[in-house]
Design a protein around this motif. Sequence first.
Motif, PDB file in Angstrom:
ATOM      1  N   MET A   1       0.855  -1.172   0.000  1.00 38.59           N
ATOM      2  CA  MET A   1       0.000   0.000   0.000  1.00 38.59           C
ATOM      3  C   MET A   1       0.899   1.232   0.000  1.00 38.59           C
ATOM      4  O   MET A   1       1.820   1.343   0.790  1.00 38.59           O
ATOM      5  CB  MET A   1      -0.891  -0.022   1.251  1.00 38.59           C
ATOM      6  CG  MET A   1      -1.850   1.145   1.322  1.00 38.59           C
ATOM      7  SD  MET A   1      -2.896   1.128   2.804  1.00 38.59           S
ATOM      8  CE  MET A   1      -4.032  -0.167   2.426  1.00 38.59           C
ATOM      9  N   SER A   2       0.661   2.162  -0.910  1.00 40.99           N
ATOM     10  CA  SER A   2       1.487   3.358  -0.997  1.00 40.99           C
ATOM     11  C   SER A   2       1.151   4.320   0.124  1.00 40.99           C
ATOM     12  O   SER A   2       0.111   4.219   0.772  1.00 40.99           O
ATOM     13  CB  SER A   2       1.293   4.048  -2.352  1.00 40.99           C
ATOM     14  OG  SER A   2       0.064   4.752  -2.367  1.00 40.99           O
ATOM     15  N   ARG A   3       2.032   5.258   0.341  1.00 37.61           N
ATOM     16  CA  ARG A   3       1.845   6.260   1.394  1.00 37.61           C
ATOM     17  C   ARG A   3       0.545   7.041   1.178  1.00 37.61           C
ATOM     18  O   ARG A   3      -0.173   7.329   2.127  1.00 37.61           O
ATOM     19  CB  ARG A   3       3.059   7.210   1.376  1.00 37.61           C
ATOM     20  CG  ARG A   3       3.020   8.223   2.462  1.00 37.61           C
ATOM     21  CD  ARG A   3       3.539   7.575   3.719  1.00 37.61           C
ATOM     22  NE  ARG A   3       3.641   8.579   4.750  1.00 37.61           N
ATOM     23  CZ  ARG A   3       3.262   8.382   5.993  1.00 37.61           C
ATOM     24  NH1 ARG A   3       2.789   7.221   6.361  1.00 37.61           N
ATOM     25  NH2 ARG A   3       3.388   9.316   6.879  1.00 37.61           N
ATOM     26  N   LEU A   4       0.252   7.374  -0.086  1.00 36.68           N
ATOM     27  CA  LEU A   4      -0.952   8.145  -0.378  1.00 36.68           C
ATOM     28  C   LEU A   4      -2.215   7.342  -0.116  1.00 36.68           C
ATOM     29  O   LEU A   4      -3.190   7.868   0.422  1.00 36.68           O
ATOM     30  CB  LEU A   4      -0.922   8.654  -1.816  1.00 36.68           C
ATOM     31  CG  LEU A   4       0.240   9.606  -2.135  1.00 36.68           C
ATOM     32  CD1 LEU A   4       0.201  10.035  -3.587  1.00 36.68           C
ATOM     33  CD2 LEU A   4       0.233  10.805  -1.216  1.00 36.68           C
ATOM     34  N   THR A   5      -2.204   6.063  -0.477  1.00 37.44           N
ATOM     35  CA  THR A   5      -3.394   5.255  -0.200  1.00 37.44           C
ATOM     36  C   THR A   5      -3.543   5.013   1.307  1.00 37.44           C
ATOM     37  O   THR A   5      -4.662   4.874   1.795  1.00 37.44           O
ATOM     38  CB  THR A   5      -3.379   3.920  -0.968  1.00 37.44           C
ATOM     39  OG1 THR A   5      -2.156   3.233  -0.701  1.00 37.44           O
ATOM     40  CG2 THR A   5      -3.526   4.140  -2.464  1.00 37.44           C
ATOM     41  N   GLU A   6      -2.421   4.978   2.032  1.00 41.57           N
ATOM     42  CA  GLU A   6      -2.500   4.871   3.497  1.00 41.57           C
ATOM     43  C   GLU A   6      -3.194   6.101   4.069  1.00 41.57           C
ATOM     44  O   GLU A   6      -4.049   5.979   4.952  1.00 41.57           O
ATOM     45  CB  GLU A   6      -1.102   4.752   4.111  1.00 41.57           C
ATOM     46  CG  GLU A   6      -0.445   3.408   3.914  1.00 41.57           C
ATOM     47  CD  GLU A   6       0.974   3.380   4.468  1.00 41.57           C
ATOM     48  OE1 GLU A   6       1.345   4.282   5.262  1.00 41.57           O
ATOM     49  OE2 GLU A   6       1.711   2.458   4.117  1.00 41.57           O
ATOM     50  N   ILE A   7      -2.827   7.272   3.569  1.00 41.98           N
ATOM     51  CA  ILE A   7      -3.441   8.509   4.054  1.00 41.98           C
ATOM     52  C   ILE A   7      -4.921   8.533   3.692  1.00 41.98           C
ATOM     53  O   ILE A   7      -5.763   8.917   4.508  1.00 41.98           O
ATOM     54  CB  ILE A   7      -2.683   9.742   3.510  1.00 41.98           C
ATOM     55  CG1 ILE A   7      -1.287   9.792   4.146  1.00 41.98           C
ATOM     56  CG2 ILE A   7      -3.453  11.030   3.783  1.00 41.98           C
ATOM     57  CD1 ILE A   7      -0.367  10.839   3.585  1.00 41.98           C
ATOM     58  N   GLU A   8      -5.260   8.097   2.474  1.00 42.39           N
ATOM     59  CA  GLU A   8      -6.676   8.031   2.086  1.00 42.39           C
ATOM     60  C   GLU A   8      -7.446   7.086   3.005  1.00 42.39           C
ATOM     61  O   GLU A   8      -8.571   7.375   3.409  1.00 42.39           O
ATOM     62  CB  GLU A   8      -6.805   7.583   0.631  1.00 42.39           C
ATOM     63  CG  GLU A   8      -6.442   8.665  -0.354  1.00 42.39           C
ATOM     64  CD  GLU A   8      -6.485   8.203  -1.802  1.00 42.39           C
ATOM     65  OE1 GLU A   8      -6.471   6.973  -2.068  1.00 42.39           O
ATOM     66  OE2 GLU A   8      -6.519   9.076  -2.678  1.00 42.39           O
ATOM     67  N   ALA A   9      -6.822   5.963   3.345  1.00 42.02           N
ATOM     68  CA  ALA A   9      -7.477   5.001   4.240  1.00 42.02           C
ATOM     69  C   ALA A   9      -7.670   5.604   5.632  1.00 42.02           C
ATOM     70  O   ALA A   9      -8.714   5.408   6.259  1.00 42.02           O
ATOM     71  CB  ALA A   9      -6.656   3.714   4.324  1.00 42.02           C
ATOM     72  N   MET A  10      -6.675   6.365   6.090  1.00 41.25           N
ATOM     73  CA  MET A  10      -6.803   7.021   7.394  1.00 41.25           C
ATOM     74  C   MET A  10      -7.966   8.010   7.378  1.00 41.25           C
ATOM     75  O   MET A  10      -8.758   8.051   8.328  1.00 41.25           O
ATOM     76  CB  MET A  10      -5.512   7.767   7.751  1.00 41.25           C
ATOM     77  CG  MET A  10      -4.361   6.896   8.132  1.00 41.25           C
ATOM     78  SD  MET A  10      -2.921   7.937   8.485  1.00 41.25           S
ATOM     79  CE  MET A  10      -1.616   6.915   7.845  1.00 41.25           C
ATOM     80  N   ILE A  11      -8.066   8.787   6.311  1.00 43.38           N
ATOM     81  CA  ILE A  11      -9.149   9.769   6.203  1.00 43.38           C
ATOM     82  C   ILE A  11     -10.503   9.058   6.213  1.00 43.38           C
ATOM     83  O   ILE A  11     -11.447   9.503   6.882  1.00 43.38           O
ATOM     84  CB  ILE A  11      -8.971  10.662   4.959  1.00 43.38           C
ATOM     85  CG1 ILE A  11      -7.727  11.544   5.111  1.00 43.38           C
ATOM     86  CG2 ILE A  11     -10.205  11.532   4.732  1.00 43.38           C
ATOM     87  CD1 ILE A  11      -7.329  12.297   3.842  1.00 43.38           C
ATOM     88  N   ALA A  12     -10.590   7.950   5.507  1.00 41.11           N
ATOM     89  CA  ALA A  12     -11.848   7.189   5.472  1.00 41.11           C
ATOM     90  C   ALA A  12     -12.202   6.667   6.870  1.00 41.11           C
ATOM     91  O   ALA A  12     -13.368   6.699   7.278  1.00 41.11           O
ATOM     92  CB  ALA A  12     -11.735   6.036   4.478  1.00 41.11           C
ATOM     93  N   ARG A  13     -11.186   6.196   7.611  1.00 37.26           N
ATOM     94  CA  ARG A  13     -11.446   5.703   8.968  1.00 37.26           C
ATOM     95  C   ARG A  13     -11.810   6.847   9.919  1.00 37.26           C
ATOM     96  O   ARG A  13     -12.628   6.676  10.817  1.00 37.26           O
ATOM     97  CB  ARG A  13     -10.240   4.918   9.478  1.00 37.26           C
ATOM     98  CG  ARG A  13     -10.097   3.585   8.733  1.00 37.26           C
ATOM     99  CD  ARG A  13      -8.933   2.695   9.148  1.00 37.26           C
ATOM    100  NE  ARG A  13      -8.306   2.956  10.408  1.00 37.26           N
ATOM    101  CZ  ARG A  13      -6.979   3.035  10.574  1.00 37.26           C
ATOM    102  NH1 ARG A  13      -6.171   2.874   9.542  1.00 37.26           N
ATOM    103  NH2 ARG A  13      -6.471   3.249  11.770  1.00 37.26           N
TER     104      ARG A  13
END
Length: 183
Positions: free
Chosen positions: A1-13
Amino acid sequence: MSRLTEIEAMIARIALGDRDAFGALYDATSAKLFGICLRVLSNRAEAEDALQEIYVKVWHNAGRYQVNGLSPMTWLITIARNHAIDRLRMRRKAESRGGDMDAVTAMADTAPGPEALAVAASDSAQIERCLTELEPDRAGAVRGAYLAGDSYADLAARYDVPLNTMRTWLRRSLMRLKECLTR
C-alpha cells in the motif's frame, strides 16, 4: 500500500470516528501542514494554533473527502493553506482597526523549531526554483495570492488586469508549478 493510499485510508477511517486513524494521520502529516501554516503566518504560536484548528476541521470534514486520483495531501494542504490565509486576513483586519496585536506579537516566540525549519527550507528551495521559471508578474501574483494572502481582486488591481485574467494567470501558474515540482 502506498503512502498516499494509506493517508486516504486514514481519512476514510476518521470519517467513521476512528481516533487511532486520526492520531496516525496527525503523525504522518502534521510537520508538513505546520510548515505551511508557519510560512503563511510567520508566527510559530499562531501557526501552532492554526494547526490545531485545521485538524479539528479534518476530523469534522473527513466524510467529505472523495478519492479522486489526486493526492490526499492536496486536500489537507488546501485546508491548511486556506485556514492560515483566513487567519492572516483576520490579523490584518484587527491591525487596521487598531487592535492590540503588537502586544500579542511581542509576547509570542516567533522562532521556528528545527523540524519546521528543515521542512520549510526543503519545500521553499524547490518552490523558489520553480517560481523562477514563471514570468516575473505571474510569480509575483502567485506569491501574493498563496503566501501573502492577497485577494484575487487586490492582485488584479495591482497588476492592472481584469479579475478573470488574474484567475487565469494563477490557475495556469499553479499548473506550471505542479509540473515543475513533480519533475
